[in-house]
Design a protein around this motif. Structure first.
Motif, PDB file in Angstrom:
ATOM      1  N   ASP A  34       0.881  -1.169   0.000  1.00 23.38           N
ATOM      2  CA  ASP A  34       0.000   0.000   0.000  1.00 23.38           C
ATOM      3  C   ASP A  34       0.919   1.219   0.000  1.00 23.38           C
ATOM      4  OD1 ASP A  34      -1.519   2.175   0.691  1.00 23.38           O
ATOM      5  OD2 ASP A  34      -2.490   1.233   2.424  1.00 23.38           O
ATOM      6  N   SER A  35       1.143   1.794  -1.187  1.00 21.82           N
ATOM      7  CA  SER A  35       2.153   2.858  -1.276  1.00 21.82           C
ATOM      8  C   SER A  35       1.719   4.124  -0.548  1.00 21.82           C
ATOM      9  CB  SER A  35       2.488   3.170  -2.739  1.00 21.82           C
ATOM     10  OG  SER A  35       1.361   3.693  -3.388  1.00 21.82           O
ATOM     11  N   GLY A  36       0.410   4.307  -0.362  1.00 22.47           N
ATOM     12  CA  GLY A  36      -0.074   5.468   0.382  1.00 22.47           C
ATOM     13  C   GLY A  36       0.491   5.505   1.797  1.00 22.47           C
ATOM     14  N   LEU A  37       0.752   4.299   2.350  1.00 24.12           N
ATOM     15  CA  LEU A  37       1.291   4.240   3.721  1.00 24.12           C
ATOM     16  C   LEU A  37       2.679   4.873   3.796  1.00 24.12           C
ATOM     17  CD1 LEU A  37       0.308   0.726   5.122  1.00 24.12           C
ATOM     18  CD2 LEU A  37      -0.649   2.971   5.718  1.00 24.12           C
ATOM     19  N   LEU A  38       3.432   4.818   2.698  1.00 21.66           N
ATOM     20  CA  LEU A  38       4.773   5.423   2.700  1.00 21.66           C
ATOM     21  C   LEU A  38       4.657   6.942   2.806  1.00 21.66           C
ATOM     22  CD1 LEU A  38       6.402   3.307  -0.169  1.00 21.66           C
ATOM     23  CD2 LEU A  38       6.544   2.887   2.287  1.00 21.66           C
ATOM     24  N   LEU A  86       5.354  15.261  11.221  1.00 23.54           N
ATOM     25  CA  LEU A  86       4.457  15.869  12.217  1.00 23.54           C
ATOM     26  C   LEU A  86       4.939  15.624  13.643  1.00 23.54           C
ATOM     27  CD1 LEU A  86       0.924  15.013  10.734  1.00 23.54           C
ATOM     28  CD2 LEU A  86       1.768  17.325  11.244  1.00 23.54           C
ATOM     29  N   GLU A  87       5.622  14.495  13.813  1.00 25.76           N
ATOM     30  CA  GLU A  87       6.137  14.167  15.135  1.00 25.76           C
ATOM     31  C   GLU A  87       7.293  15.103  15.495  1.00 25.76           C
ATOM     32  OE1 GLU A  87       6.171   9.827  16.410  1.00 25.76           O
ATOM     33  OE2 GLU A  87       8.277  10.322  15.988  1.00 25.76           O
ATOM     34  N   PHE A  92       9.320  17.522   5.354  1.00 24.57           N
ATOM     35  CA  PHE A  92       8.779  16.356   4.633  1.00 24.57           C
ATOM     36  C   PHE A  92       9.895  15.635   3.865  1.00 24.57           C
ATOM     37  CE2 PHE A  92       4.542  18.716   4.576  1.00 24.57           C
ATOM     38  CZ  PHE A  92       3.970  17.896   5.533  1.00 24.57           C
ATOM     39  N   ILE A  93      10.747  16.429   3.218  1.00 25.65           N
ATOM     40  CA  ILE A  93      11.827  15.832   2.420  1.00 25.65           C
ATOM     41  C   ILE A  93      12.770  15.056   3.328  1.00 25.65           C
ATOM     42  CG2 ILE A  93      13.852  16.392   0.987  1.00 25.65           C
ATOM     43  CD1 ILE A  93      12.128  18.827  -0.054  1.00 25.65           C
ATOM     44  N   ASP A  94      13.088  15.667   4.464  1.00 26.95           N
ATOM     45  CA  ASP A  94      13.972  15.023   5.420  1.00 26.95           C
ATOM     46  C   ASP A  94      13.350  13.718   5.942  1.00 26.95           C
ATOM     47  OD1 ASP A  94      16.460  15.380   6.799  1.00 26.95           O
ATOM     48  OD2 ASP A  94      15.227  15.380   8.628  1.00 26.95           O
ATOM     49  N   ALA A  95      12.057  13.765   6.264  1.00 25.38           N
ATOM     50  CA  ALA A  95      11.377  12.575   6.796  1.00 25.38           C
ATOM     51  C   ALA A  95      11.347  11.457   5.750  1.00 25.38           C
ATOM     52  CB  ALA A  95       9.955  12.935   7.238  1.00 25.38           C
ATOM     53  N   SER A  96      11.102  11.800   4.494  1.00 29.76           N
ATOM     54  CA  SER A  96      11.010  10.749   3.456  1.00 29.76           C
ATOM     55  C   SER A  96      12.355  10.053   3.269  1.00 29.76           C
ATOM     56  CB  SER A  96      10.534  11.329   2.124  1.00 29.76           C
ATOM     57  OG  SER A  96      11.523  12.196   1.572  1.00 29.76           O
ATOM     58  N   ASP A 104       8.026   2.325  10.158  1.00 27.15           N
ATOM     59  CA  ASP A 104       7.247   3.562  10.119  1.00 27.15           C
ATOM     60  C   ASP A 104       5.894   3.424   9.421  1.00 27.15           C
ATOM     61  OD1 ASP A 104       8.983   5.132  11.583  1.00 27.15           O
ATOM     62  OD2 ASP A 104      10.153   5.729   9.828  1.00 27.15           O
ATOM     63  N   SER A 105       5.799   2.522   8.445  1.00 25.60           N
ATOM     64  CA  SER A 105       4.516   2.403   7.743  1.00 25.60           C
ATOM     65  C   SER A 105       3.535   1.519   8.514  1.00 25.60           C
ATOM     66  CB  SER A 105       4.716   1.896   6.321  1.00 25.60           C
ATOM     67  OG  SER A 105       5.444   0.709   6.338  1.00 25.60           O
ATOM     68  N   ALA A 106       3.944   1.034   9.695  1.00 26.55           N
ATOM     69  CA  ALA A 106       3.025   0.268  10.533  1.00 26.55           C
ATOM     70  C   ALA A 106       2.691   1.048  11.810  1.00 26.55           C
ATOM     71  CB  ALA A 106       3.648  -1.077  10.893  1.00 26.55           C
ATOM     72  N   ARG A 107       2.994   2.353  11.807  1.00 24.39           N
ATOM     73  CA  ARG A 107       2.709   3.184  12.990  1.00 24.39           C
ATOM     74  C   ARG A 107       1.215   3.319  13.235  1.00 24.39           C
ATOM     75  NH1 ARG A 107       5.691   8.200  13.980  1.00 24.39           N
ATOM     76  NH2 ARG A 107       7.885   7.735  13.772  1.00 24.39           N
ATOM     77  N   ASN A 108       0.871   3.664  14.447  1.00 28.58           N
ATOM     78  CA  ASN A 108      -0.529   3.993  14.760  1.00 28.58           C
ATOM     79  C   ASN A 108      -0.837   5.392  14.262  1.00 28.58           C
ATOM     80  OD1 ASN A 108      -1.158   1.617  16.092  1.00 28.58           O
ATOM     81  ND2 ASN A 108      -0.285   2.370  18.029  1.00 28.58           N
ATOM     82  N   GLY A 109      -2.096   5.662  13.997  1.00 30.36           N
ATOM     83  CA  GLY A 109      -2.522   7.023  13.685  1.00 30.36           C
ATOM     84  C   GLY A 109      -2.294   7.449  12.251  1.00 30.36           C
TER      85      GLY A 109
END
Ligand code: DC
Length: 211
Positions: A30-34, A43-44, A54-58, A65-70
């Motif tokens: 599910d690429s949306g999760l990335l 955001l954290e 955003f660039i740094d986080a990616s 990370d793609s299995a995080r809550n929220g």
């Protein structure tokens, strides 16, 4: 075999992708999760992330990370849509997705990838490309039900507005905008049950793999 499923939010891609992957014994991404994980990490780190965050986080995503809550909150969805408009973020996530398709985990013989630009950018050579869509009203209704099942508040008009805003942002961004690949089969799920969607998709897969 690579199956590319693209389409707008809440069109039924996710459910379909999982069922196809299970039925055909393929891996699923599910690429949306990335994009959501990128948004959640940014955001954290700061309440109102900008392009640099955003660039740094990616670039620093970890496997978990793609299995995080929220990841399914509205705040994360809105931020993910902003992150997804940045070419640097898309480039950072592209290699992971293409690697997944080329070498699916678990020794599987292929993969189902769902997103917005799988058939156009990530896997332009996919054997099967399906563009899954539904009216904004139907998608907003489905999204409301999903939220209510999770015990969250859902006001239809607000959800509909949110769906339309995200469509606009995904369709009008200059990089990899949401659009069907020229060789994708369109599947409108507005009036279909999940079983009917699955059967139609299986028929498309069969006809594409035969040809
Ligand atoms: O499918 P989703 O709602 O989980 O996607 C979250 C955001 O990421 C959404 O705004 C679209 C974007 N996205 C994208 O641009 N390309 C993808 N392949 C997958 C998602």
């Amino acid at each position: 075999m690579i199956i590319a499923l693209d389409g707008p939010a809440a069109a039924g891609k996710g459910t379909l992708a999982k069922r196809l992957a299970a039925a055909l014994d393929l891996a699923h991404l599910d690429s949306g999760l990335l994009y959501r994980a990128t948004a959640a990490v940014a955001l954290e780190r700061t309440v109102a992330p900008g392009d640099a965050e955003f660039i740094d986080a990616s670039g620093s995503l970890q496997p978990g990370d793609s299995a995080r809550n929220g990841l399914h909150s509205n705040a994360v969805a809105t931020a993910a849509s902003k992150a997804a408009a940045l070419p640097e973020v898309r480039a950072a996530l592209l290699a992971f997705q293409q690697n997944f398709a080329r070498t699916p985990p678990g020794g599987k013989a292929g993969a189902v990838l769902d997103g917005r630009d799988i058939g156009t950018v990530v896997c332009p050579d996919a054997a099967v490309k399906i563009f899954v869509t539904a009216s904004a009203e139907v998608r907003a209704k489905r999204r409301c039900l999903e939220l209510q099942e999770r015990g969250e508040d859902a006001i239809y008009q607000r959800v509909l507005q949110h769906v339309r805003e995200r469509d606009r942002s995904d369709e009008t961004r200059p990089v990899a905008p949401l659009k069907p690949a020229s060789d994708a089969v369109l599947l409108d799920t507005s009036a279909l049950t999940p079983d009917e969607v699955f059967e139609k998709a299986m028929a498309i897969v069969r006809s594409r793999s035969a040809g």
